[in-house]
Structure formats: C-alpha cells, structure tokens
Design a protein around this motif. Structure first.
Motif, PDB file in Angstrom:
ATOM      1  N   ALA A 122      34.068  36.124  44.158  1.00 27.77           N
ATOM      2  CA  ALA A 122      32.772  36.538  44.498  1.00 27.77           C
ATOM      3  C   ALA A 122      32.981  37.689  45.741  1.00 27.77           C
ATOM      4  N   GLY A 123      33.904  38.458  45.319  1.00 26.02           N
ATOM      5  CA  GLY A 123      34.432  39.961  45.905  1.00 26.02           C
ATOM      6  C   GLY A 123      34.384  40.124  47.518  1.00 26.02           C
ATOM      7  N   ILE A 124      34.839  38.973  48.305  1.00 25.96           N
ATOM      8  CA  ILE A 124      34.299  38.704  49.682  1.00 25.96           C
ATOM      9  C   ILE A 124      36.385  38.918  50.332  1.00 25.96           C
ATOM     10  N   SER A 137      25.771  32.395  51.866  1.00 32.17           N
ATOM     11  CA  SER A 137      25.075  32.362  52.880  1.00 32.17           C
ATOM     12  C   SER A 137      24.812  34.058  53.049  1.00 32.17           C
ATOM     13  N   GLY A 138      25.968  34.773  52.170  1.00 30.77           N
ATOM     14  CA  GLY A 138      25.982  36.187  52.068  1.00 30.77           C
ATOM     15  C   GLY A 138      26.852  37.605  53.045  1.00 30.77           C
ATOM     16  N   VAL A 139      27.849  35.711  53.564  1.00 34.59           N
ATOM     17  CA  VAL A 139      28.716  36.689  54.388  1.00 34.59           C
ATOM     18  C   VAL A 139      29.444  37.886  53.073  1.00 34.59           C
ATOM     19  N   VAL A 140      30.419  39.235  54.443  1.00 31.21           N
ATOM     20  CA  VAL A 140      30.670  40.112  53.735  1.00 31.21           C
ATOM     21  C   VAL A 140      32.331  39.885  53.993  1.00 31.21           C
ATOM     22  N   ALA A 141      32.413  39.094  54.976  1.00 31.36           N
ATOM     23  CA  ALA A 141      34.373  39.099  54.967  1.00 31.36           C
ATOM     24  C   ALA A 141      34.333  37.706  55.480  1.00 31.36           C
ATOM     25  N   VAL A 142      35.580  36.739  54.830  1.00 34.45           N
ATOM     26  CA  VAL A 142      35.582  35.649  55.819  1.00 34.45           C
ATOM     27  C   VAL A 142      37.286  35.683  56.888  1.00 34.45           C
ATOM     28  N   ARG A 176      52.670  31.675  48.429  1.00 36.72           N
ATOM     29  CA  ARG A 176      51.891  31.763  47.108  1.00 36.72           C
ATOM     30  C   ARG A 176      50.841  32.808  48.273  1.00 36.72           C
ATOM     31  N   TYR A 177      49.887  31.763  48.250  1.00 33.52           N
ATOM     32  CA  TYR A 177      48.352  32.404  48.862  1.00 33.52           C
ATOM     33  C   TYR A 177      48.182  34.368  48.437  1.00 33.52           C
ATOM     34  N   THR A 178      49.306  34.957  48.814  1.00 40.06           N
ATOM     35  CA  THR A 178      48.792  36.294  48.443  1.00 40.06           C
ATOM     36  C   THR A 178      49.367  36.527  47.032  1.00 40.06           C
ATOM     37  N   GLN A 179      49.761  35.779  46.138  1.00 39.81           N
ATOM     38  CA  GLN A 179      50.703  36.089  45.160  1.00 39.81           C
ATOM     39  C   GLN A 179      50.046  35.840  43.895  1.00 39.81           C
ATOM     40  N   GLN A 180      48.231  35.604  43.967  1.00 39.56           N
ATOM     41  CA  GLN A 180      47.902  34.348  43.134  1.00 39.56           C
ATOM     42  C   GLN A 180      47.212  35.745  42.483  1.00 39.56           C
ATOM     43  N   GLY A 181      47.473  36.890  42.468  1.00 39.77           N
ATOM     44  CA  GLY A 181      46.777  38.461  41.942  1.00 39.77           C
ATOM     45  C   GLY A 181      45.717  38.157  42.261  1.00 39.77           C
ATOM     46  N   TYR A 182      44.761  38.169  43.636  1.00 42.77           N
ATOM     47  CA  TYR A 182      43.819  38.794  44.136  1.00 42.77           C
ATOM     48  C   TYR A 182      44.012  39.614  44.923  1.00 42.77           C
ATOM     49  N   ALA A 183      42.480  40.572  44.875  1.00 46.78           N
ATOM     50  CA  ALA A 183      42.660  41.682  45.399  1.00 46.78           C
ATOM     51  C   ALA A 183      42.101  41.127  47.098  1.00 46.78           C
ATOM     52  N   THR A 184      41.859  40.330  46.822  1.00 49.04           N
ATOM     53  CA  THR A 184      40.590  39.688  48.965  1.00 49.04           C
ATOM     54  C   THR A 184      41.644  39.278  49.633  1.00 49.04           C
ATOM     55  N   THR A 185      42.907  38.861  49.273  1.00 48.49           N
ATOM     56  CA  THR A 185      43.975  38.211  50.247  1.00 48.49           C
ATOM     57  C   THR A 185      44.660  38.691  50.968  1.00 48.49           C
ATOM     58  N   PHE A 186      43.995  38.609  52.349  1.00 47.52           N
ATOM     59  CA  PHE A 186      45.611  39.318  53.537  1.00 47.52           C
ATOM     60  C   PHE A 186      45.413  38.597  54.546  1.00 47.52           C
ATOM     61  N   ARG A 187      46.819  38.364  55.466  1.00 52.07           N
ATOM     62  CA  ARG A 187      46.649  37.143  56.046  1.00 52.07           C
ATOM     63  C   ARG A 187      47.608  38.227  57.507  1.00 52.07           C
ATOM     64  N   PHE A 246      34.601  48.243  51.271  1.00 48.06           N
ATOM     65  CA  PHE A 246      35.359  48.147  52.418  1.00 48.06           C
ATOM     66  C   PHE A 246      36.499  47.338  52.040  1.00 48.06           C
ATOM     67  N   LEU A 247      36.265  47.339  50.514  1.00 47.55           N
ATOM     68  CA  LEU A 247      37.345  46.334  50.461  1.00 47.55           C
ATOM     69  C   LEU A 247      38.749  46.942  49.815  1.00 47.55           C
ATOM     70  N   PRO A 248      39.540  47.802  49.390  1.00 52.11           N
ATOM     71  CA  PRO A 248      39.471  49.252  49.265  1.00 52.11           C
ATOM     72  C   PRO A 248      40.347  50.249  50.628  1.00 52.11           C
ATOM     73  N   GLU A 249      39.068  49.110  51.511  1.00 47.11           N
ATOM     74  CA  GLU A 249      39.779  50.356  52.830  1.00 47.11           C
ATOM     75  C   GLU A 249      40.971  49.454  53.643  1.00 47.11           C
ATOM     76  N   LEU A 250      40.579  47.641  53.542  1.00 49.72           N
ATOM     77  CA  LEU A 250      41.267  47.099  54.059  1.00 49.72           C
ATOM     78  C   LEU A 250      43.093  47.176  53.397  1.00 49.72           C
ATOM     79  N   LYS A 251      42.772  46.801  52.580  1.00 51.07           N
ATOM     80  CA  LYS A 251      44.313  47.199  52.479  1.00 51.07           C
ATOM     81  C   LYS A 251      45.087  48.365  52.828  1.00 51.07           C
ATOM     82  N   LYS A 252      44.759  49.668  53.073  1.00 49.40           N
ATOM     83  CA  LYS A 252      44.904  50.977  53.499  1.00 49.40           C
ATOM     84  C   LYS A 252      45.174  50.744  55.196  1.00 49.40           C
ATOM     85  N   THR A 253      44.888  49.557  56.460  1.00 49.50           N
ATOM     86  CA  THR A 253      44.548  49.333  57.463  1.00 49.50           C
ATOM     87  C   THR A 253      45.678  49.655  58.259  1.00 49.50           C
TER      88      THR A 253
END
Lengths: 390, 307
Positions: free
Chosen positions: A125-127, A101-106, A138-149, A336-343
């Motif tokens: 999908a890089g989202i 559906s073209g969401v930019v973030a979940v 494990r959720y954030t330890q899978q090596g994905y750059a897209t997971t945050f909590r 904006f993904l790289p900026e998310l890391k610098k939140t």
C-alpha cells in the motif's frame, strides 16, 4: 449461459472495486490525518502493547497541541488502534484493516512474528511502518522501502557485548559457544569477530544444539584453556543449565550472552550460579533516556501509571512521522516516505537516524547483569559502526 | 591430566543415564522384538511428575531430604502405571500384526504423551529445585557434584536390582522363557501377557528414575526432553547388542564416554577442522563401525536367553 453471465459478473466486480475505492477516505481533505497503530492489546503481552499504545497516544496529543501546519493548512492526527494479539494471522488482518481505513502511516507492530508478515501489506500500500520494538534483523531486510524501527536489531547485540567485554570488563581471553541456530550462531560470530578485532584472544570456539542440556564435555575443554569470560549465543533454556555446569566444574568465568538469556526464567533455572551473568538487550533503560525524566513525568501525569518499556519509542515514532511530513510539506505517504529515510531528530529515546535499511543508526544497547537474583542495568553501549575499528 | 579425569567423569554420568534408559528399550525388545519408541516420553513424564510432587511437598514445608525420595517414588508409580497402560492399549492389540504396525503406533503414542503433557504443563522449560547441594567435590583436580554422584550411584543400584530380578527370581525366569519362545513358555504355564506387562512396568520404573536423575543434574525439565535422550539410549542399546541387558549397560557407558571424550578432544586433535558440533557424528560413526564388524552389537543380541 456462461457467456451471457460473464459481462454481468465483470461489471459487478467493477462496481465493487469502485465502491471500495470511494469508501477509502481521502483523509487529508479536512485536515485530519489518520495514523494507525497495532500491538498486542490483549493476551499475555498486553502490558507491553497497552504501554506502546499510551506512548503513541501521548505523541499524537503532543503533535496536535503543537499546531502542526502542512502545506499551509493546519493538520490534526487521529489515532486508529488495532489489536494484533501477538498473532501473525491476526496481524495481517488488522494491517489490511488499517490500510483500508486510509491511514497514512503505521506505528507497530511489536512482535517480530507480527511485524514481518504485516510489513508486506503496508509495503504494497506504500504506507510507512515504524516499529517501536521489533528486533528481528529480517524485518528491515526484506527489500521494502517502508519498514523502519526505533530499536537496535539483534545483529547489533554481538558487537555491543564485545565492546563492553573489551572496554569495561577488560577481557583478554574469551571462550565462545553457540547453539547452532540462526540466532545463536549469528550472535556468537558477530561477538567473536568484533572481540578478535579488538585484540581479544578467542581461546575456544565450541558448539552445542538448542536441544542439549549436557555441556560438561565442552565446558571441561574450555576450562583447560583458562578463559576469563565465556560468551554463549543462544537462549536461556541452554544458558541456564550451562551456568550451573560451569559452576559445578569450577569454571569461574562469568557467562555473557544476548537477549535470549535475559529473562527471569534464566535466573529461576540457574539459581545462584546465574549471579554475575551479563546479557545485552536492545534499547536504553527508561530512566537513562535523554528526554527520559520529563517524559516519565508527563506519562505518569496523563495515565497515572509508570512507563513499562516501549512507550517512549511509540511516542518518538509519532514525531518521526510528523517531522517527515513537515519536511515533505505533504501528508501523502508517497511524498513523505523519502523524507522519512532522511530523519535526523532528537527524540526522548535519543538521537534518531535511519540507515539505508530503515534500521536505527547507533541504536543503544543496554548490558544487564544478574545481581541478587535480578537483572539490573549495568551499562549502555552504542554499538560501533560495522566498518569502523574500535 | 585433570581434564582427562574430568571428561571421564562427565562421560560416566552421561553414560549412566543412557544405560538406564537403554535398559527399557532392550528389555522390551528382548521379549517382544519391538522398539518401544514411546520409552523416552516415559522418562519425561517421570521427571515432570516428580517435579509436581516435589513442589507440592515443598508447599507443605517438608525438607528436601524427604521431598526427593517421595517425589521419586510417586514418579516411579505413575510411570509404571503409564507403561502398563501403553502396553495394554497400544501394543497388545497389535501383538500379531506386521512388525511395522507397532512401530508406527509407538511413534503415535509418543506424540500423544508429549502433547498431553503440553496441555497440562505447557511448553516452557520448568526449573527444577536444587534438591541436592551444589558444592562439588575435588577428585584429583577434577570436580564431581553431589547430583553427579547420585546419578552414578542410583543408576548402578537400579541396574543391579534389575539384573537380580531377571536372573534370580521366578519372574525373571518367566521373562527369559518368554523371550526365548512365548508359545512354549505359555505351554509351560507362564502367564505371557502378565510377564510382558511386567516387563513394561519394570522398564518404566527405570525410566522414571532416569528422568528424575537427569532433571536434578541439569535442573530443567520440559516436554521434549525425552526425545533426544530416548534416541541416544536406543543407540546405546544397539551399540551393546539390543535385547541384551549387559549390552545396554556397556553400550550406554561407552556412548557417554565417546561423546564426552569426542566433544572434548576432537577440536584439538584435528587442529580445529572438526569442532564439538561433530560430537554426534563421532558417536554415530562408532556405532556404524561396531555394526560393520559386529552386526549384533558388542555383546551380541539376546545372550540372556541362551544363558
């Protein structure tokens, strides 16, 4: 025959692919940006899921009301909600649907069993995915750059309980038991390491299994070492009979544990023997959050019901995403993904910063105690950073 | 010293339950030469039936002193029916089949019972009400709770009743005759089918008692509780000499004591090299050693038939 058909199939496939591409809406064109959310909205955990959904909706409304301007153009958020039914198969289906559906973030999912399988789809999908309540490390330890909590993970609970035992309970002699599972052993080892570093004597380190119900032998041994507290890494199905057997053996040391024993069932099984048991759970009690009172009132006014648990995390997640977009000056996930890391913002749940995995830095952990047959919040601990000495 | 006394009490309580369940294995093996692996599930059904009964009685407002005996009686009757049904449906048609067939059937029966229970009462742990006082008694510095005393007393009584049935009644004589030689027993006018059926019924009644005692003592019951207990009890039966009633009791008590003393002292004796997680290793090591030097168990196989 087959040779003549192949080009036709190929061109058909190309056409399908093209149509799929064109169907994907370029959402930033008209100033509307789609944000996805997924949580259990039906079934036994729907109370938690609907609560998260309301928090996110409130966040989206507040962001829109604030007049978000990105790249010189006004931007409005649109929320797409999906029900993952707390089911890992359904979670991957709705994740794909959100991506399509073209969401930019979940913002989601809630259960570890849903967040982890879905995270691969968002990562491909890089989202970016910001979970309001998933605590499995494990959720954030899978090596994905897209997971945050936005909550502390299970690995941070052991050190938090150790800090509480040292600073508040003034524990000097503690016995440690684990149930030989990944969760229980990890919790007990993290607790023991932190407690030992703070000068606590670990008088006994015993092991059981997640199928046992008789702990009298190890508890008798522990009793002879005379500890002030007994820490158990495991879940309520062992923790509750353990509390009873401790009382029966005259081992008058309170039990300490993680969120595995922090359930109403623990109190039901342990009965009066459960009184005075301490257990940690990630997150702050809602009335102690920095922006808590104002948020609770706003939530109540809008939905005419109180906050259950994770709505504030859902609310903050929307602001974390909006903030990263502002700094990147783009609504493109890749930008904006790289900026998310610098939140680095102040949310209603407290200060929000991520470490290199996307885990919440200094995520608060609440220590609960059983008082009069109920779990009551006792104290909040910010787990000390792994390298610092307490 | 009090630690040692406490560990012996812990071991006796654990061992009494093992012995009670081991009797069910050993009785069936003595008569049929079959390991009834579904026996652990009968224990579990006993615990859950008693729980349902007790809850229903509590809803009627009856006192705990009435709830417990009625709950136990209902559980025993339900388990006796279940034991008879298992024998009739799953084992009797296979009585002359190769030995592997009933063994696999036993595992199948065990799975069917477990998941039938899941359908009825779910997968979660059920809290058992406190039917007995939780105030412990002091015994030379060691503690013993009323539930633990009940475990030891009731299981001893149940074993005494069983020994009396086997050695002092007509049914017992028929059982011993069938164990020795079913064909000859049949020729002597023993209704072998009935004797085998009753063996299952008696064993299942013992299992029900064990299930209720375990649940009262640990205050939880769940659909998988029979599995580990059944495995330990089977080990106890082999330790004492499978097919031998006295052997099952000795084996059960011994296994309980080994586990308690092993878990309690292994860490200190080995200077922390082996922890209490080696408890089961210790128990099974003793089993291996016994079987090396006495291949038919401590008291030998099926002495009852020769007596």
């Amino acid at each position: 025959m087959r040779a003549t058909l192949r080009p036709i199939f190929f061109s058909l496939a190309c056409l399908l692919l093209l149509s799929a591409c064109s169907k994907r809406p370029e959402s930033s064109v008209d100033g509307v940006v789609r944000i996805g959310m997924a949580a259990p909205l039906t079934g036994p955990q729907s109370d938690i899921g609907l609560d998260i959904q309301r928090g996110i909706q409130l966040g989206v409304d507040d962001v829109n009301a604030s007049g978000l301007v990105i790249g010189g153009k006004p931007v409005k958020f649109e929320l797409l909600s999906e029900d993952d039914e707390a089911n890992s198969t359904k979670a991957t289906t709705v994740a794909q649907k959100l991506v399509d559906s073209g969401v930019v973030a979940v913002v989601g999912h809630f259960n570890s069993g849903s967040s982890i399988p879905a995270s691969r789809i968002y990562a491909d999908a890089g989202i970016p995915q910001v979970s309001p309540g998933t605590t499995a490390p494990r959720y954030t330890q899978q090596g994905y750059a897209t997971t945050f909590r936005l909550v502390a993970n299970d690995d941070q609970q052991g050190p938090a309980m150790a800090a509480f035992a040292v600073n508040t309970l003034k524990a000097k002699r503690v016995a440690v038991i684990d149930d030989s599972t990944a969760y229980g052993q990890g919790l007990a080892a993290a607790f023991a390491a932190r407690a030992k570093a703070a000068g606590v004597e670990i008088v006994a380190q015993e092991h059981t299994t997640d199928k046992d119900t008789d702990f009298t032998a190890i508890l008798t041994n522990i009793k002879s070492k005379n500890p002030q507290y007994v820490f158990f890494g495991g879940i309520y199905s062992q923790g509750a009979p353990m509390a009873k057997q401790m009382k029966a053996l005259g081992l008058d040391a309170p039990l300490l544990g993680g969120d595995g024993i922090q359930t109403p069932k623990f109190i039901e099984v342990a009965g009066s023997a459960g009184e005075g048991t301490y257990a940690s759970i990630p997150g702050l009690p809602k009335d102690r959050m920095p922006g808590g009172r104002a948020f609770l009132e706003k939530f109540q006014a809008r939905f005419h019901r109180p906050v259950e648990l994770f709505a504030p995390m859902g609310y903050d997640a929307v602001f974390v995403i909006a903030d990263a977009m502002k700094r990147a000056n783009s609504t493109q996930p890749a930008r904006f993904l790289p900026e998310l890391k610098k939140t680095r913002i102040q949310g209603v749940t407290g200060p929000i910063e991520f470490d290199e995995h996307g885990d919440l830095k200094n995520g608060p952990i609440t220590i609960n105690v059983v008082k009069d047959g109920k779990w009551v919040a006792e104290e909040t601990v910010i787990p000390p950073a792994a390298t610092a000495q307490p | 010293m009090e630690t040692l006394i406490q560990q012996i009490i812990n071991g006796l309580v654990l061992g009494s339950v093992y012995a009670l369940v081991a009797l069910g294995y050993t009785m069936v093996y003595g008569i049929l030469g079959l390991i009834n692996f579904a026996h652990g599930e009968v224990v579990m059904v006993g615990a859950l039936v008693a729980l349902a009964t007790v809850k229903a009685l509590a809803a009627l407002g009856l006192p705990a002193a009435v709830q417990l005996p009625i709950g136990l009686a209902v559980a025993m009757i339900a388990c006796m029916a279940l034991g008879a049904a298992i024998e009739r449906i799953a084992y009797r048609p296979l009585r002359n089949a190769p030995r592997l067939a009933p063994l696999i059937t036993a595992i199948g029966v065990s799975i069917v019972i477990q998941y039938t229970v899941v359908l009825i009462s779910g997968r979660s742990y059920h809290a058992y009400p406190e039917l007995l006082s939780t105030r412990s008694f002091d015994l030379y510095g060691a503690r013993i709770s009323p539930a633990q005393i009940a475990v030891i007393l009731i299981s001893t009584a149940a074993m005494a009743v069983l020994l009396w049935i086997v050695h002092r009644t007509r049914l017992g004589r028929a059982m011993r005759a069938t164990a020795e030689n079913p064909e000859v027993a049949r020729l002597m006018g023993v209704n072998v089918d009935r004797v085998i059926s009753l063996t299952f019924v008696i064993g299942s009644a013992m299992a029900a008692v064990a299930g209720v005692l375990v649940s009262i003592n640990y205050s939880v019951a769940h659909y998988q509780m029979g599995f580990v207990l059944g495995l330990k009890a089977f080990t106890a039966a082999v330790l004492g000499g499978i097919g031998n009633l006295a052997g099952a009791m000795v084996g059960g008590l011994l296994l309980g004591l080994i586990e308690a003393l092993g878990a309690g002292y292994i860490g200190d004796l080995t200077g922390g090299v082996f922890g209490s997680n080696y408890r089961d290793v210790f128990a099974f090591l003793v089993l291996v050693l016994v079987l090396i030097f006495r291949p038919s168990g401590l008291l030998g196989e099926r002495v009852a038939e020769r007596a």
